[in-house]
Write a protein that holds these residues in place. Structure first.
Motif, PDB file in Angstrom:
ATOM      1  N   GLU A 143       0.832  -1.209   0.000  1.00  0.00           N
ATOM      2  CA  GLU A 143       0.000   0.000   0.000  1.00  0.00           C
ATOM      3  C   GLU A 143       0.861   1.251   0.000  1.00  0.00           C
ATOM      4  OE1 GLU A 143      -3.402   0.182  -0.135  1.00  0.00           O
ATOM      5  OE2 GLU A 143      -3.268  -1.954  -0.556  1.00  0.00           O
ATOM      6  N   GLU A 144       1.977   1.205   0.725  1.00  0.00           N
ATOM      7  CA  GLU A 144       2.859   2.373   0.778  1.00  0.00           C
ATOM      8  C   GLU A 144       3.569   2.583  -0.562  1.00  0.00           C
ATOM      9  OE1 GLU A 144       3.994   2.450   5.543  1.00  0.00           O
ATOM     10  OE2 GLU A 144       5.137   1.175   4.172  1.00  0.00           O
ATOM     11  N   ILE A 145       3.976   1.485  -1.207  1.00  0.00           N
ATOM     12  CA  ILE A 145       4.591   1.604  -2.534  1.00  0.00           C
ATOM     13  C   ILE A 145       3.588   2.181  -3.521  1.00  0.00           C
ATOM     14  CG2 ILE A 145       5.521   0.284  -4.477  1.00  0.00           C
ATOM     15  CD1 ILE A 145       6.732  -1.645  -2.372  1.00  0.00           C
ATOM     16  N   LEU A 146       2.350   1.728  -3.453  1.00  0.00           N
ATOM     17  CA  LEU A 146       1.301   2.283  -4.311  1.00  0.00           C
ATOM     18  C   LEU A 146       1.084   3.765  -4.027  1.00  0.00           C
ATOM     19  CD1 LEU A 146      -1.550  -0.379  -4.595  1.00  0.00           C
ATOM     20  CD2 LEU A 146      -0.337   0.729  -6.471  1.00  0.00           C
ATOM     21  N   SER A 147       1.174   4.155  -2.770  1.00  0.00           N
ATOM     22  CA  SER A 147       0.980   5.567  -2.413  1.00  0.00           C
ATOM     23  C   SER A 147       2.041   6.439  -3.064  1.00  0.00           C
ATOM     24  CB  SER A 147       1.016   5.737  -0.891  1.00  0.00           C
ATOM     25  OG  SER A 147      -0.085   5.084  -0.289  1.00  0.00           O
ATOM     26  N   ILE A 148       3.305   5.965  -3.057  1.00  0.00           N
ATOM     27  CA  ILE A 148       4.370   6.722  -3.715  1.00  0.00           C
ATOM     28  C   ILE A 148       4.066   6.842  -5.207  1.00  0.00           C
ATOM     29  CG2 ILE A 148       6.841   6.812  -4.244  1.00  0.00           C
ATOM     30  CD1 ILE A 148       7.307   5.140  -1.692  1.00  0.00           C
ATOM     31  N   TYR A 149       3.646   5.735  -5.800  1.00  0.00           N
ATOM     32  CA  TYR A 149       3.347   5.719  -7.235  1.00  0.00           C
ATOM     33  C   TYR A 149       2.188   6.653  -7.572  1.00  0.00           C
ATOM     34  CZ  TYR A 149       2.902   3.559 -11.876  1.00  0.00           C
ATOM     35  OH  TYR A 149       2.872   3.334 -13.229  1.00  0.00           O
ATOM     36  N   LEU A 150       1.164   6.634  -6.740  1.00  0.00           N
ATOM     37  CA  LEU A 150      -0.012   7.474  -6.980  1.00  0.00           C
ATOM     38  C   LEU A 150       0.332   8.956  -6.984  1.00  0.00           C
ATOM     39  CD1 LEU A 150      -2.702   5.687  -4.769  1.00  0.00           C
ATOM     40  CD2 LEU A 150      -2.762   5.921  -7.255  1.00  0.00           C
ATOM     41  N   ASN A 151       1.363   9.343  -6.248  1.00  0.00           N
ATOM     42  CA  ASN A 151       1.698  10.760  -6.116  1.00  0.00           C
ATOM     43  C   ASN A 151       2.841  11.212  -7.011  1.00  0.00           C
ATOM     44  OD1 ASN A 151       0.025  11.953  -3.783  1.00  0.00           O
ATOM     45  ND2 ASN A 151       0.721  10.001  -2.953  1.00  0.00           N
ATOM     46  N   ARG A 152       3.616  10.269  -7.553  1.00  0.00           N
ATOM     47  CA  ARG A 152       4.791  10.657  -8.327  1.00  0.00           C
ATOM     48  C   ARG A 152       4.622  10.509  -9.832  1.00  0.00           C
ATOM     49  NH1 ARG A 152      10.404  11.532  -6.495  1.00  0.00           N
ATOM     50  NH2 ARG A 152      10.304  11.835  -4.265  1.00  0.00           N
ATOM     51  N   ALA A 153       3.679   9.715 -10.275  1.00  0.00           N
ATOM     52  CA  ALA A 153       3.521   9.475 -11.708  1.00  0.00           C
ATOM     53  C   ALA A 153       3.055  10.743 -12.411  1.00  0.00           C
ATOM     54  CB  ALA A 153       2.525   8.343 -11.932  1.00  0.00           C
ATOM     55  N   TYR A 154       3.673  11.045 -13.562  1.00  0.00           N
ATOM     56  CA  TYR A 154       3.250  12.202 -14.354  1.00  0.00           C
ATOM     57  C   TYR A 154       2.139  11.770 -15.298  1.00  0.00           C
ATOM     58  CZ  TYR A 154       3.143  16.073 -17.597  1.00  0.00           C
ATOM     59  OH  TYR A 154       2.709  17.112 -18.362  1.00  0.00           O
ATOM     60  N   LEU A 155       1.058  12.562 -15.345  1.00  0.00           N
ATOM     61  CA  LEU A 155      -0.132  12.158 -16.086  1.00  0.00           C
ATOM     62  C   LEU A 155      -0.607  13.214 -17.075  1.00  0.00           C
ATOM     63  CD1 LEU A 155      -1.899  10.565 -13.009  1.00  0.00           C
ATOM     64  CD2 LEU A 155      -0.852   9.350 -14.897  1.00  0.00           C
ATOM     65  N   GLY A 156       0.292  14.042 -17.562  1.00  0.00           N
ATOM     66  CA  GLY A 156      -0.054  14.991 -18.607  1.00  0.00           C
ATOM     67  C   GLY A 156      -0.650  16.281 -18.084  1.00  0.00           C
ATOM     68  N   ALA A 157      -0.636  17.312 -18.946  1.00  0.00           N
ATOM     69  CA  ALA A 157      -1.239  18.621 -18.661  1.00  0.00           C
ATOM     70  C   ALA A 157      -0.719  19.223 -17.364  1.00  0.00           C
ATOM     71  CB  ALA A 157      -2.757  18.508 -18.615  1.00  0.00           C
ATOM     72  N   GLY A 158       0.543  18.970 -17.029  1.00  0.00           N
ATOM     73  CA  GLY A 158       1.139  19.535 -15.832  1.00  0.00           C
ATOM     74  C   GLY A 158       0.726  18.857 -14.544  1.00  0.00           C
ATOM     75  N   ALA A 159       0.039  17.718 -14.632  1.00  0.00           N
ATOM     76  CA  ALA A 159      -0.473  17.039 -13.433  1.00  0.00           C
ATOM     77  C   ALA A 159       0.492  15.949 -12.988  1.00  0.00           C
ATOM     78  CB  ALA A 159      -1.846  16.442 -13.710  1.00  0.00           C
ATOM     79  N   THR A 160       1.032  16.088 -11.799  1.00  0.00           N
ATOM     80  CA  THR A 160       1.874  15.072 -11.194  1.00  0.00           C
ATOM     81  C   THR A 160       1.055  14.360 -10.129  1.00  0.00           C
ATOM     82  OG1 THR A 160       3.887  16.368 -11.575  1.00  0.00           O
ATOM     83  CG2 THR A 160       4.004  14.613  -9.929  1.00  0.00           C
ATOM     84  N   GLY A 161       0.808  13.095 -10.322  1.00  0.00           N
ATOM     85  CA  GLY A 161       0.005  12.340  -9.375  1.00  0.00           C
ATOM     86  C   GLY A 161      -1.451  12.242  -9.798  1.00  0.00           C
ATOM     87  N   PHE A 162      -2.119  11.193  -9.288  1.00  0.00           N
ATOM     88  CA  PHE A 162      -3.487  10.899  -9.717  1.00  0.00           C
ATOM     89  C   PHE A 162      -4.514  11.859  -9.122  1.00  0.00           C
ATOM     90  CE2 PHE A 162      -1.358   7.086 -10.986  1.00  0.00           C
ATOM     91  CZ  PHE A 162      -2.076   6.645 -12.085  1.00  0.00           C
ATOM     92  N   GLU A 163      -4.257  12.401  -7.961  1.00  0.00           N
ATOM     93  CA  GLU A 163      -5.200  13.370  -7.403  1.00  0.00           C
ATOM     94  C   GLU A 163      -5.215  14.637  -8.246  1.00  0.00           C
ATOM     95  OE1 GLU A 163      -8.005  15.240  -4.858  1.00  0.00           O
ATOM     96  OE2 GLU A 163      -7.472  13.143  -5.230  1.00  0.00           O
ATOM     97  N   ALA A 164      -4.033  15.132  -8.604  1.00  0.00           N
ATOM     98  CA  ALA A 164      -3.963  16.326  -9.449  1.00  0.00           C
ATOM     99  C   ALA A 164      -4.580  16.067 -10.814  1.00  0.00           C
ATOM    100  CB  ALA A 164      -2.509  16.763  -9.608  1.00  0.00           C
TER     101      ALA A 164
END
Length: 665
Positions: A179-200
């Motif tokens: 779960e902690e590894i997934l948390s890092i991934y969820l916040n660090r992955a770049y997803l286009g349009a200037g958004a870093t992380g899945f929440e953004a």
């Protein structure tokens, strides 16, 4: 011969014994070398893993890996309309929508919960595919390896990097839970349009938290991991939806979605939020980023919210007006460009169109704020305004006749009127309404070029202004934003209206106010009488002068046309009581416009813009003043008279200075 005993092993021949001995020896050497290499590899792996394990900080320090902060731009109603910088919204795996976690695992690493950081089967499969292709076409990295890459490595696909990923991934798996590894991934992955992380990314594309995304939205977000730019829904919504459909199928195959849920997700694919779909105000947002404080915009290390003056309704009105005119009044296939700025009388910019999208590589060039173009007859407003400020009246008269001025270093200069004819003695109001060149130059020479230049600069023209007599005809260059702001000062009763777009900057985390709009002390450039009479003269331009095509019918409007030499630039800037709007039209390569003047297509664009902007607003009178009775205005003095006047002025100044130093005597 005796019989061989039953069960006895047959004796090997000499050759067979030699071959078996050789094979046993080679195998023994291979085993000996392989065992030692395995031990050595194990030691290297253990040491490397320990190295990365020792480097790993606590979890909280790994969740935000950005090198700079984000900027969220809000319109005048405090609704988000644009994002810049590296967006981020911290999110832990246990708080995210289960659909999102399932979509990521199904897409990126179906054995994530069972391996030790390295998916050996997936890695071998990728090696086989890449060997057949002769190049790296498949990653085969586990989620843990991708996290290791985000933490320690660049985006290169080399064998060396893949080897280094192994101990780094094992170290992550040893220190952190899945779960902690997934948390890092969820916040660090770049997803286009200037958004870093899945929440953004979820906020950027759907206007909602990643805690609440549906299966179709989760699939679209997970689909961005493969190619953030290509599959960004703001770039290509159809491609993003098709990719999401593939991921919905993976989620169904792996049991994360029932058949009914998968069919529902395919039937109702994710769509962009209204703000993301509109993509309005991009050029306005870029202007804010370039004009705001650098440390709080382009290089901010914090997450900043910028409250702006942007009005989406006005932006839409300007975009629709420009599209309407080019569709209905311009020949098909024209590469002519145009720009629009709409602002309030105090200088608050409400909308901005930086140009037409012609599908080229010039999309980042904002013609409203960056293009320096000759202003042409627009500059005449400053000539007449300085004359009014100096005591003249719109009813005063001036001579419209052939004129020659000897310009030092250039020789005789004989400007002509656009119509090539002359009207003799006319009022200042008529000279302005009909944009007459010779009368304007005479007025500038009588008033004084220095006064004209000072009025233009004080009203907000900050670009360099020419020195010679041709300055009266707008040979200097300025931006559309500058000129529109200068005209706003006239509507603002003679008080400078500096264009601005920022109301307030604050921290996104807690709303702490960092700075507000810097209005400064009001700068009065024209007295209210001169400003009011100038508005009256500008209304005459629209009612019976060169700008009649800009008329709004019963709604009071005022403005001024502008056309440069050879019609390389055509302008119209005008206002109602509510808004000031500037329009520029021309070619980026300075090709002359054919059959276009400021009173033509730019006036049409201005009219279509203002009809939409003013729709539903009450009619309000302009702040104009009726001119007083006329006074005689002298014609242009002769060169000898001008020299004599200058000499007398210099003597007077010297006498005053000496008197101040040594007494009145």
């Amino acid at each position: 011969m005796g019989k061989r005993r039953s069960g006895a092993k047959p004796r090997l021949g000499r050759t067979e014994r030699m071959l078996r001995g050789a094979f046993t020896g080679v195998f023994g050497w291979i085993w000996w070398i392989g065992l030692r290499m395995a031990v050595l590899f194990g030691l290297i792996l253990a040491v490397s893993t320990a190295y990365y394990l020792n480097k790993l900080p606590p979890l909280d320090d790994l969740l935000d890996g950005r090198d700079r902060g984000s900027v969220t731009l809000l319109d005048e109603q405090d609704s988000v309309f644009a994002w810049r910088g590296q967006q981020l919204g911290l999110l832990r795996a246990e708080d995210a929508s289960p659909h999102l976690v399932n979509a990521i695992v199904a897409t990126e690493d179906r054995r994530f919960y069972w391996h030790f950081g390295i998916d050996i089967k997936g890695t071998l499969r990728a090696l086989l595919v890449n060997a057949r292709a002769g190049t790296t076409v498949q990653g085969g990295s586990s989620i843990t390896q991708q996290v290791a890459k985000l933490l320690y490595f660049d985006n290169s696909r080399t064998l060396e990097r893949k080897i280094k990923e192994i101990p780094a991934a094992i170290a992550l798996d040893l220190k952190f839970s899945k779960e902690e590894i997934l948390s890092i991934y969820l916040n660090r992955a770049y997803l286009g349009a200037g958004a870093t992380g899945f929440e953004a990314a979820s906020q950027r594309y759907f206007g909602k938290s990643a805690r609440d995304v549906t299966p179709s939205e989760a699939a679209m977000l997970a689909g961005l991991l493969r190619a953030p730019s290509r599959f960004a829904p703001t770039h290509n919504l159809n491609a993003a939806q098709e990719r999401a459909g593939v991921i919905v199928g993976l989620m169904e195959d792996q049991g994360y979605l029932t058949t009914a849920q998968a069919e529902a997700a395919r039937a109702r694919p994710a769509v962009l939020s209204r703000a993301a779909a509109a993509r309005a105000g991009g050029e306005f947002a870029d202007w804010i980023m370039s004009s705001g404080p650098d440390f709080l915009t382009r290089r901010t290390t914090e997450d900043i919210e910028v409250l702006t003056t942007f009005d989406p309704r006005i932006q839409k009105a300007a975009e629709e007006a420009l599209s309407y005119v080019f569709k209905n009044k311009v020949r098909e296939g024209s590469n002519a460009q145009a720009a629009i700025v709409v602002m309030s009388p105090d200088g608050a910019v409400r909308g901005m169109v930086g140009g037409r999208d012609l599908g080229g590589s010039d999309g980042q060039f904002n013609r409203a704020t960056q293009a320096l173009r000759q202003t042409g007859s627009l500059f005449k407003t400053f000539v007449f305004a300085s004359a009014l400020q100096n005591g003249a009246s719109p009813n005063d008269t001036i001579l419209d006749a052939p004129l020659t001025i000897n310009v030092p270093g250039s020789g005789p200069w004989s400007p002509q009127n656009y119509t090539r004819d002359y009207k003799g003695t006319i009022s200042l109001a008529d000279a302005y309404a009909n944009s007459i060149n010779t009368a304007t130059i005479r007025l500038a020479e009588i008033t004084g070029r220095a006064r004209v230049r000072a009025v233009a600069e004080d009203l907000g023209v900050f670009s360099p202004i020419a020195e010679g007599p041709a300055l009266a005809l707008g040979t200097s260059e300025a931006t559309l934003l500058e000129m529109t702001g200068a005209y706003a000062g006239i509507l603002n009763k003679g008080v400078r209206a500096k264009p601005y777009g920022i109301r307030e900057l604050r921290l996104r985390s807690d709303g702490t106010r960092l700075m507000g709009a810097d209005s400064g002390m009001p700068v009065r450039v024209l007295d209210e009488r001169a400003a009011g009479e100038m508005v009256w003269m500008m209304r005459n331009v629209v009612e019976h002068g060169t700008g009649t095509r800009a008329s709004l019918g019963e709604r009071p409007a005022a403005g001024k046309t502008g056309t440069t030499q050879a019609a390389r630039d055509a302008w119209f800037i005008g206002f109602t009581r509510d808004y000031v709007t500037g329009v520029w039209m021309g070619y980026d390569n300075n090709t002359p416009l054919k059959g276009v003047s400021g009173g033509g297509l730019p006036a049409d664009i201005w009219r279509e813009t203002m009809l939409r902007v003013e729709d539903g607003l009450p009619m309000r009178p302009l702040p104009e003043l009726e001119p007083r009775a006329p006074l005689p205005v002298p014609n242009l003095p002769s060169p000898s008279q001008m020299v004599e006047n200058v000499g007398q002025t210099v003597q007077s100044v010297v006498r005053d200075v000496l008197g101040g130093l040594f007494g009145s005597n």
